[in-house]
Enzyme design. Structure first.
Site, PDB file in Angstrom:
ATOM      1  N   LYS A 139     -17.784  10.394   5.013  1.00 28.69           N
ATOM      2  CA  LYS A 139     -19.181  10.399   4.595  1.00 28.69           C
ATOM      3  C   LYS A 139     -19.379  11.418   3.471  1.00 28.69           C
ATOM      4  O   LYS A 139     -20.121  11.181   2.524  1.00 28.69           O
ATOM      5  CB  LYS A 139     -20.044  10.769   5.805  1.00 28.69           C
ATOM      6  CG  LYS A 139     -21.505  10.468   5.665  1.00 28.69           C
ATOM      7  CD  LYS A 139     -22.287  10.984   6.865  1.00 28.69           C
ATOM      8  CE  LYS A 139     -22.030  10.136   8.096  1.00 28.69           C
ATOM      9  NZ  LYS A 139     -22.735  10.666   9.295  1.00 28.69           N
ATOM     10  N   GLY A 165       6.286   7.472 -20.811  1.00 28.40           N
ATOM     11  CA  GLY A 165       6.468   8.133 -22.099  1.00 28.40           C
ATOM     12  C   GLY A 165       7.733   8.960 -22.215  1.00 28.40           C
ATOM     13  O   GLY A 165       7.833   9.809 -23.098  1.00 28.40           O
ATOM     14  N   LYS A 220      12.274  -4.124 -18.112  1.00 28.83           N
ATOM     15  CA  LYS A 220      11.429  -4.208 -19.298  1.00 28.83           C
ATOM     16  C   LYS A 220      10.240  -5.124 -19.042  1.00 28.83           C
ATOM     17  O   LYS A 220       9.105  -4.765 -19.247  1.00 28.83           O
ATOM     18  CB  LYS A 220      12.250  -4.735 -20.475  1.00 28.83           C
ATOM     19  CG  LYS A 220      11.497  -4.718 -21.775  1.00 28.83           C
ATOM     20  CD  LYS A 220      12.357  -5.263 -22.895  1.00 28.83           C
ATOM     21  CE  LYS A 220      11.597  -5.229 -24.214  1.00 28.83           C
ATOM     22  NZ  LYS A 220      12.380  -5.908 -25.257  1.00 28.83           N
ATOM     23  N   HIS A 262       4.788   4.244  -5.300  1.00 27.45           N
ATOM     24  CA  HIS A 262       4.207   4.051  -6.626  1.00 27.45           C
ATOM     25  C   HIS A 262       2.756   4.527  -6.621  1.00 27.45           C
ATOM     26  O   HIS A 262       2.056   4.318  -5.639  1.00 27.45           O
ATOM     27  CB  HIS A 262       4.287   2.567  -7.024  1.00 27.45           C
ATOM     28  CG  HIS A 262       4.027   2.358  -8.482  1.00 27.45           C
ATOM     29  ND1 HIS A 262       2.763   2.329  -9.016  1.00 27.45           N
ATOM     30  CD2 HIS A 262       4.868   2.222  -9.536  1.00 27.45           C
ATOM     31  CE1 HIS A 262       2.846   2.159 -10.333  1.00 27.45           C
ATOM     32  NE2 HIS A 262       4.107   2.093 -10.663  1.00 27.45           N
ATOM     33  N   LYS A 317      14.123   0.466 -10.526  1.00 26.56           N
ATOM     34  CA  LYS A 317      12.994   0.025  -9.692  1.00 26.56           C
ATOM     35  C   LYS A 317      12.384  -1.257 -10.236  1.00 26.56           C
ATOM     36  O   LYS A 317      12.354  -1.492 -11.437  1.00 26.56           O
ATOM     37  CB  LYS A 317      11.949   1.133  -9.581  1.00 26.56           C
ATOM     38  CG  LYS A 317      11.051   1.339 -10.774  1.00 26.56           C
ATOM     39  CD  LYS A 317       9.850   2.181 -10.367  1.00 26.56           C
ATOM     40  CE  LYS A 317       8.620   1.981 -11.228  1.00 26.56           C
ATOM     41  NZ  LYS A 317       8.220   0.643 -11.556  1.00 26.56           N
ATOM     42  N   ASP A 318      11.898  -2.070  -9.327  1.00 28.64           N
ATOM     43  CA  ASP A 318      11.099  -3.228  -9.703  1.00 28.64           C
ATOM     44  C   ASP A 318       9.852  -2.776 -10.429  1.00 28.64           C
ATOM     45  O   ASP A 318       9.393  -1.637 -10.258  1.00 28.64           O
ATOM     46  CB  ASP A 318      10.622  -3.959  -8.426  1.00 28.64           C
ATOM     47  CG  ASP A 318      11.497  -5.157  -8.083  1.00 28.64           C
ATOM     48  OD1 ASP A 318      12.382  -5.505  -8.876  1.00 28.64           O
ATOM     49  OD2 ASP A 318      11.274  -5.742  -7.000  1.00 28.64           O
ATOM     50  N   ASP A 319       9.268  -3.687 -11.186  1.00 30.50           N
ATOM     51  CA  ASP A 319       7.941  -3.421 -11.697  1.00 30.50           C
ATOM     52  C   ASP A 319       6.974  -3.531 -10.516  1.00 30.50           C
ATOM     53  O   ASP A 319       7.135  -4.400  -9.653  1.00 30.50           O
ATOM     54  CB  ASP A 319       7.600  -4.461 -12.767  1.00 30.50           C
ATOM     55  CG  ASP A 319       6.542  -3.951 -13.730  1.00 30.50           C
ATOM     56  OD1 ASP A 319       5.651  -3.203 -13.293  1.00 30.50           O
ATOM     57  OD2 ASP A 319       6.617  -4.285 -14.917  1.00 30.50           O
ATOM     58  N   GLU A 320       5.960  -2.665 -10.472  1.00 35.22           N
ATOM     59  CA  GLU A 320       5.037  -2.693  -9.323  1.00 35.22           C
ATOM     60  C   GLU A 320       4.157  -3.933  -9.327  1.00 35.22           C
ATOM     61  O   GLU A 320       3.497  -4.224  -8.327  1.00 35.22           O
ATOM     62  CB  GLU A 320       4.185  -1.410  -9.278  1.00 35.22           C
ATOM     63  CG  GLU A 320       3.008  -1.345 -10.243  1.00 35.22           C
ATOM     64  CD  GLU A 320       3.443  -0.981 -11.671  1.00 35.22           C
ATOM     65  OE1 GLU A 320       4.650  -0.796 -11.898  1.00 35.22           O
ATOM     66  OE2 GLU A 320       2.551  -0.888 -12.548  1.00 35.22           O
TER      67      GLU A 320
END
Lengths: 407, 407
Positions: free
Chosen positions: A92, A331, A141, A258, A167-170
């Site tokens: 709350k 980056g 990619k 992630h 890792k896989d892309d999320e």
């Protein structure tokens, strides 16, 4: 053994009597009312009553006046799970004006319900057989719309460069082109093939998705198909879902958390929760072995002090829980490696996407350039100097493309 | 049949080329890269590519320049569940500077995976046998640290006042004093006793808590013990948990969604998600029969236009889903009833805590005062006039205590 969980808030208000406000929070979120209780009942209710520990007022101009308030909530009031804790201390209250939850210090008793990371930083190092250096992770990619053959090729090229984790892309969900089990089989086959070349172990974190009630079953399917790590969009499902996955003895692979959706919660100074709590302490308590969070270097920016606070929350002592590997992301190119090590130390995962795939000599060279940069940074050799050494052509090309950033 | 889900964002930036930014979102969150793809592959990938529908730039001074951006995401890219949708359209993007997710228009195909509210507004009215007037809900005064006898008494007094729904406090978790099944039995027994006096049906929304994997089992236990409604802290568990509960044929009672933690997400103009999406559209899609949200009248404030946008999202046509009952909460007293009806119409639940328990003549009179205020407001009688009528002493006392607010 401490019996309270302590919440730290920052409350903004130009005029409020913060002492009074703190008291109303401590009472309102626990016993509801206090002063009007009969004395006999007060004795009974005392053990449920929240307590104001401190109120630190920072005067300032209009819009800038705030107080940091610490309140202790008796454990007896809530069950030992993260939803109950969060709903108690910020359910709350989150809607009551400009107030941000900065931190939570859970009691030893509360923490004892949380085994935390099953592998953690030391366990991931052990699985990979890499004790000293920072790890290197890479990201596909592009995955949406691609088939298994394409993923296999992308995976193999990344693996050849000497990365430790892929890792896989999320945003890769269950789909007809690259369904979970086929994807795992295909990528793990590519991993084995690459290992014959590199002699290096590799973890593939496959994206765990689907209905909440099917997450554990999907994880088991992925593991049966050969998956040796999992990627999970924790905030889309809640911390308790991660806690249950990480506590499941059958899910015996590291889980990488992630930060998807985190930007809806941490960036405002006035609302939400701090990054160090959201992506640091609570992820670790819920059992993340690795935690991705925005780096201070890329386009997806988080101020450096917040970054380092996330890292600290993952690494500093916390009720005996294993540490979680910090994975500052976005980056990242090889020219940043010395800076990353300066900021984060060697217990860090260097995570790159464009900085690997965009390498002028190709994806495998992208990984090699990072590994060369890591080697140089650990040896204390300036990257420009290391780039001239025989065998470090990949690093040289990377520096020509992206430069070196010192700070 | 539409095959895309459309996201509307507000992006703040003093200098950005918003058209370019929109394009980079549409590509980046779908196929990853586009211009560099070979032409042959473009034909293949076209169906996965996000499309910029509109970019509406609002120039303004420093910090005030923004664009409303609409992007269409092909359904083919994500599974038909809310975590997949949110992670796709706002997972990584939430962390990319000052950007807020304002709305989501899901496709008919996506929506077809969601049965929505099992009862909804019409079903709740039918269960209660109340077709015309606004409903009245009350909240326990305080629950933490109290035993079953105390809850029974609080419940009975509330029920005697003629309320239609009584809800648990959202911070009442599984505990030795008032465990789930005992609590349900005790409160439903009090409900039956009150019904003998009032002749009125009543729903008791018991707080559903515990580990994620046990929610459905706990709901079934509560229902077996006699519960005829459920309260659920949706955002602490994720929308998909609500979706699974509401889709479960065994959980055949209305579910009231509590907004706990919502204030971490909706209030900032620059970050998070709009209230109408967070507490309106997504709650309804996930199957909430009633949705609590901060009223514009009390201490927990939400601007009135946001309030009405939440209400609209719950009531306007949405892929044939049942409507959800709006429950604006906090700071409600009987003198506000005509204003609530003016703002929300009659399809609203008037929800009161202090405005019932704090009544000068006691809790039962508190409920009666609200019912008298509702009757007067529907008849178009000014409250001050109605308060003078014989039998309306409770309303009179409430108005003396809290006054009447016209706007």
């Amino acid at each position: 053994m401490s019996q309270v969980c302590i919440a730290t808030y920052r409350s903004y208000d130009d005029k409020a009597d913060f002492q009074k406000k703190a008291l109303s929070i401590a009472v309102g979120l626990t016993v509801g009312s206090w002063t009007e209780l009969p004395e006999a009942q007060k004795a009974e209710m005392e053990k449920h009553l929240g307590k104001v520990l401190s109120v630190d007022v920072h005067e300032g101009g209009p819009g800038e006046r705030y107080a940091d308030i610490r309140i202790a909530y008796p454990d007896i009031n809530f069950s030992r799970d993260i939803p109950a804790l969060l709903v108690t201390v910020f359910g709350k209250l989150s809607m009551d004006g400009r107030i941000k939850l900065l931190d939570l210090d859970v009691s030893e008793s509360f923490a004892s319900a949380f085994p935390g990371p099953k592998f953690g930083l030391p366990g991931v190092r052990e699985l990979l057989g890499v004790q000293e250096r920072p790890l290197l992770m890479s990201i596909f990619k592009s995955v949406v719309g691609h088939d298994l053959a394409n993923l296999r090729e992308q995976f193999y090229k990344q693996a050849l460069g000497g990365v430790d984790l892929i890792k896989d892309d999320e945003i890769l969900f269950e789909n007809p082109l690259t369904p979970l089990e086929k994807r795992v089989e295909t990528c793990m086959e590519a991993a084995r093939k690459a290992q014959e070349e590199t002699g290096q172990k590799l973890l593939y974190a496959v994206n765990l998705t689907g209905p909440t009630s099917q997450l554990a079953a999907n994880a088991r399917k992925a593991i049966a198909a050969g998956a040796n790590a999992i990627l999970f969009n924790v905030l889309a499902y809640g911390y308790d879902a991660l806690h249950e996955l990480s506590s499941d003895p059958d899910i015996n692979v590291p889980i990488a958390a992630h930060p998807a959706m985190a930007g809806a919660i941490y960036p405002s100074p006035h609302y939400g929760m701090s990054a160090s709590l959201l992506l640091g302490k609570l992820m670790r308590l819920a059992g993340a072995d690795l935690v991705l969070f925005p780096s201070p270097y890329g386009s997806v920016v988080m101020p450096k002090e917040e970054n380092l606070a996330v890292k600290d929350a993952l690494l500093r002592p916390l009720h005996g829980l294993r540490t979680s590997f910090p994975v500052p992301s976005a980056g990242i190119h090889p020219g940043l490696v010395p800076l990353i090590l300066k900021d984060f130390g060697t217990d860090v995962v260097v995570n790159a996407g464009g900085g690997i795939h965009g390498h002028p000599m190709g994806t495998a060279a992208g990984g090699q350039a990072f590994r060369q940069a890591i080697g140089a940074a650990l040896a204390g050799t300036p990257l420009q100097e290391a780039a001239e050494a025989a065998g470090n052509e990949a690093l040289k090309a990377a520096i020509q493309a992206w430069g070196v950033r010192e700070s």
